[in-house]
Write an enzyme that holds these catalytic residues in place. Structure first.
Site: not given
Ligand code: URA
Length: 440
Positions: A82, A161, A168, A183, A187
């Protein structure tokens, strides 16, 4: 339990218990706790932070809020990667095939781009016919047949999320290390891989503008991995200048293919090899040095490129793009940007370069905006290069010709010039693992 008690506790700097966090996430996901109370809690977290135990529990609660992928039927070690996002970052399209070619099974689910940063799903959409909206059965079948699958997030992975991120975004609470870390990691946990390599970007085009913030985010995510029994490591890498020369979806697919052919830009090649090596090392394929050699071999002998071809074929795309770039979508309009002065290119405002591409049509200002897969830019120069006034510095691409002139002005604003070359930029700043931080 009462939400107002949790808000007050956090506001005063207390730690939420495991039960409180899971209760809150369950209630919010089911729609039983309203946005206004969760907003208040998020703001309290922004001011008071979360301790490592709270952050890990928040991550787990979000990961468990919906479905998760069970990769146990797939052969061998499973890896994931990621990036926290940047401009011109096409490394997933290189790293995932290289790692799979070395024997690591990769199920890589990605998101769409937003704002000045790109998203892998949009890049994949530029491959004619390529399907990213796979069902769980389909993606497991592709991964089982080819060792690699590249898809979008399936609907019900970490739904908490998705809800929290949207909240947010409109309550000024994106900017918090525990919230960002939980967050991202929720995932990744839901995607099921045991070994997860994170690329935390730092610089003018990144979410994290300073090394200190980036390091804190990296350490928080590695700690979440340790507490949740996953192998997680982070590379802290530069996003003070765009990665490679191409920015924009089809343009970046082409640059990724060139890289897998051994003809890519030096920074894209070096970073992709380093990411692949550290991912393979995490998954037990050997030392980082030995894994770098494996990755390099897979690049040199064309196995990485062949793997990309296999996954394109398996997901309905046109593998002929590997040999014929004209089969990728092409912009109808191109404008060459000329240097306004004679001198060295000393710096780039990378967020500004990303915004230029977004305004050309390559990205979205809001989630629902359509994008132009052909739009973007290709730099002819990078910081440290000397140019004469009137020489080309970049080409801009778009389907809508009206976007080109304003984009040219915006791009020129993002470039700085001087009489002396800047200090060379470091590409990889540090490796963060469960054993500590190693400066690279
Ligand atoms: N990427 C994400 O998946 N979440 C965040 O809070 C910031 C960047």
């Amino acid at each position: 339990m009462h939400m107002v008690d949790l808000i007050q506790k956090k506001r005063r700097g207390g730690s939420l218990t495991q039960e409180e966090i899971h209760w809150m996430i369950r209630g919010y996901t089911r729609g039983e706790i309203p946005d206004y109370q969760v907003s208040a809690l998020l703001m309290a977290i922004c001011f008071q932070g979360m301790d490592p135990q709270e952050t890990a529990q928040l991550t787990l609660a979000m990961a468990q809020s919906g479905a998760s992928l069970d990769l146990s039927a797939l052969p061998g070690a499973k890896g994931d990667k990621h990036s926290t996002g940047g401009v011109g970052d096409k490394t997933t399209l290189v790293v995932a095939p290289l790692a799979a070619a070395c024997g690591l099974t990769m199920v890589k689910l990605s998101g769409r781009g937003l704002g000045h940063t790109g998203g892998t799903v949009d890049k994949l959409a530029a491959i004619p016919g390529f399907r990213t909206d796979l069902t769980v059965q389909e993606l497991l079948k592709v991964a089982s047949d080819t060792g690699l699958c590249l898809a979008g997030h399936t609907g019900n992975l970490a739904p908490a999320d998705q809800k929290l991120y949207a909240l947010r975004d409109v309550t000024g609470t994106v900017d918090s290390i525990p919230l960002i870390a939980s967050s991202i990691m929720s995932k990744k946990l839901a995607c099921g891989a045991q070994s997860i390599l994170l690329d935390v970007k730092v610089g003018s085009g990144a979410l994290m503008k300073t090394r200190q913030e980036a390091l804190e985010l990296a350490q928080t995510m590695v700690d979440i991995g340790r507490r949740c029994h996953r192998q997680v490591a982070c590379l802290l890498t530069d996003m003070d200048i765009p990665l490679g020369f191409a920015v924009g979806n089809a343009l970046e697919v082409q640059e990724a293919i060139d890289t897998l052919k051994g003809q890519g830009p030096r920074d894209v090649t070096e970073l992709s090899l380093a990411l692949t090596a550290h991912l393979l090392a995490l998954a037990g394929f050997g030392t980082p040095k030995a894994c770098l050699e494996q990755a390099r071999q897979a690049l040199l002998d064309g196995r990485g490129l062949a793997k990309l071809g296999q996954v394109i074929q398996a997901q309905g795309g046109d593998p002929a793009i590997l040999t014929n770039p004209r089969r990728l979508p092409q912009a109808e309009h191109v404008l060459t940007v000329l240097s306004p002065i004679t001198g060295y290119l000393t710096a780039m405002d990378t967020e500004g370069c990303g915004r230029t591409c977004m305004h050309l049509g390559a990205g979205r200002e809001r989630k629902e905006d359509p994008i132009d897969l052909t739009a973007g830019l290709v730099f002819h120069v990078k910081p440290g290069d000397f140019v004469q006034r009137g020489e080309p510095v970049a080409q801009l691409f778009a389907q809508d010709p009206a976007r080109l002139i304003p984009a040219r002005e915006e791009l020129l604003q993002a470039l700085s010039w001087g009489d002396t070359p800047p200090r060379p930029q470091t590409l990889i700043h540090a490796l963060v693992t469960q054993d500590g931080v190693q400066l690279q």
